[in-house]
Write a protein that holds these residues in place. Structure first.
Motif, short mmCIF file in Angstrom:
data_model
loop_
_atom_site.label_atom_id
_atom_site.label_comp_id
_atom_site.label_asym_id
_atom_site.label_seq_id
_atom_site.Cartn_x
_atom_site.Cartn_y
_atom_site.Cartn_z
N UNK A 192 0.75 -1.22 -0.07
CA UNK A 192 0.00 -0.09 -0.22
C UNK A 192 0.82 1.30 0.03
N UNK A 193 1.71 1.45 0.99
CA UNK A 193 2.62 2.50 0.90
C UNK A 193 3.39 2.52 -0.43
N UNK A 194 3.95 1.48 -0.72
CA UNK A 194 4.68 1.44 -1.96
C UNK A 194 4.02 1.84 -3.21
N UNK A 195 2.78 1.56 -3.40
CA UNK A 195 1.83 2.14 -4.46
C UNK A 195 1.64 3.44 -4.41
N UNK A 196 1.55 3.97 -3.24
CA UNK A 196 1.25 5.42 -3.12
C UNK A 196 2.42 6.12 -3.59
N UNK A 197 3.75 5.88 -2.86
CA UNK A 197 4.74 6.48 -3.12
C UNK A 197 5.25 6.53 -4.60
N UNK A 198 5.41 5.19 -5.31
CA UNK A 198 5.68 5.10 -6.73
C UNK A 198 4.66 5.86 -7.54
N UNK A 199 3.58 5.90 -7.04
CA UNK A 199 2.40 6.88 -7.87
C UNK A 199 2.84 8.29 -7.80
N UNK A 200 3.50 8.91 -6.57
CA UNK A 200 3.90 10.24 -6.52
C UNK A 200 5.11 10.47 -7.34
N UNK A 201 5.94 9.59 -7.14
CA UNK A 201 7.12 9.62 -8.11
C UNK A 201 6.78 9.50 -9.64
N UNK A 202 6.14 8.63 -9.91
CA UNK A 202 5.24 8.42 -11.37
C UNK A 202 5.12 10.01 -11.73
N UNK A 203 4.32 10.56 -10.88
CA UNK A 203 3.42 11.93 -11.25
C UNK A 203 4.63 13.09 -11.20
N UNK A 204 5.55 12.86 -10.19
CA UNK A 204 6.47 14.00 -10.20
C UNK A 204 7.72 14.02 -11.03
N UNK A 205 8.37 12.74 -10.88
CA UNK A 205 9.57 12.82 -11.91
C UNK A 205 9.37 12.24 -13.04
N UNK A 206 8.45 11.24 -13.39
CA UNK A 206 8.37 10.79 -14.52
C UNK A 206 7.16 11.61 -15.57
N UNK A 207 6.67 12.62 -14.69
CA UNK A 207 5.53 13.16 -15.34
C UNK A 207 4.39 12.55 -15.82
N UNK A 208 3.88 11.37 -15.29
CA UNK A 208 2.89 10.51 -15.38
C UNK A 208 1.58 11.22 -14.93
N UNK A 209 0.55 11.20 -15.57
CA UNK A 209 -0.90 11.70 -15.33
C UNK A 209 -1.44 10.69 -14.72
N UNK A 210 -2.19 11.02 -13.51
CA UNK A 210 -3.33 10.24 -12.68
C UNK A 210 -4.65 10.64 -13.06
N UNK A 211 -5.42 10.04 -13.60
CA UNK A 211 -7.11 10.62 -13.65
C UNK A 211 -7.82 10.33 -12.24
N UNK A 212 -8.79 10.79 -12.20
CA UNK A 212 -9.72 10.78 -10.90
C UNK A 212 -9.78 9.52 -10.28
N UNK A 213 -10.32 8.48 -11.23
CA UNK A 213 -10.20 7.24 -10.57
C UNK A 213 -9.25 6.54 -10.01
N UNK A 214 -7.98 6.74 -10.78
CA UNK A 214 -6.69 6.50 -10.06
C UNK A 214 -6.34 7.05 -8.72
N UNK A 215 -6.72 8.44 -8.66
CA UNK A 215 -6.38 9.06 -7.38
C UNK A 215 -7.25 8.66 -6.38
N UNK A 216 -8.78 8.26 -6.59
CA UNK A 216 -9.50 7.80 -5.61
C UNK A 216 -9.10 6.40 -5.21
N UNK A 217 -8.64 5.60 -6.09
CA UNK A 217 -8.14 4.24 -5.67
C UNK A 217 -6.89 4.37 -4.74
N UNK A 218 -6.16 5.10 -4.99
CA UNK A 218 -4.65 5.64 -4.14
C UNK A 218 -5.34 6.18 -2.84
N UNK A 219 -6.43 7.03 -2.88
CA UNK A 219 -6.76 7.48 -1.57
C UNK A 219 -7.48 6.34 -0.55
N UNK A 220 -8.01 5.21 -1.22
CA UNK A 220 -8.65 4.07 -0.46
C UNK A 220 -7.58 3.21 -0.26
N UNK A 221 -6.45 3.21 -0.65
CA UNK A 221 -5.07 2.24 -0.58
C UNK A 221 -4.54 3.18 0.71
#
Length: 110
Positions: free
Chosen positions: A67-96
């Motif tokens: 769970x923590x790994x998913x959240x951190x990798x998602x944040x790194x993907x968005x900030x470092x690799x400029x990968x976008x996350x849509x609303x369902x992805x953000x909602x899923x991460x919030x649930x995790x």
């Protein structure tokens, strides 16, 4: 020391997040240095993941680690690799994140 398993778990999480970031940077193992660092990072991650499961239930350890790994990798993907996350992805991460908090704050298994 009662907090030592959680220190090991934190090291496992950070090593896995670093390894996954290097895996992304390796571009499918085309770039050797990030690929080698990724493999070494996963080795460190799994070693340190094996330590807290001696004293904490494996399901709890794995839920926190993933769970923590998913959240951190998602944040790194968005900030470092400029990968976008849509609303369902953000909602899923919030649930995790909510699930990890429930385990840590309310579970008697921890």
């Amino acid at each position: 020391m009662p907090g030592k398993p959680y220190l090991y778990l934190a090291v496992a999480i950070l090593a896995e997040v670093f390894a996954t970031s290097c895996l992304t940077a390796s571009h499918g193992f085309e770039k050797r240095l990030p690929a080698v660092i990724s493999l070494l990072g996963y080795g460190v991650a799994f070693y340190f993941l094996s330590l807290p499961i001696k004293t904490i239930p494996v399901g709890v350890v794995y839920a926190i680690w993933s769970g923590v790994g998913i959240v951190l990798v998602s944040l790194i993907g968005a900030t470092v690799f400029r990968q976008s996350l849509d609303l369902p992805a953000l909602a899923g991460i919030a649930l995790i994140m909510a699930g990890v908090l429930v385990i840590n704050l309310l579970s008697k298994s921890v």
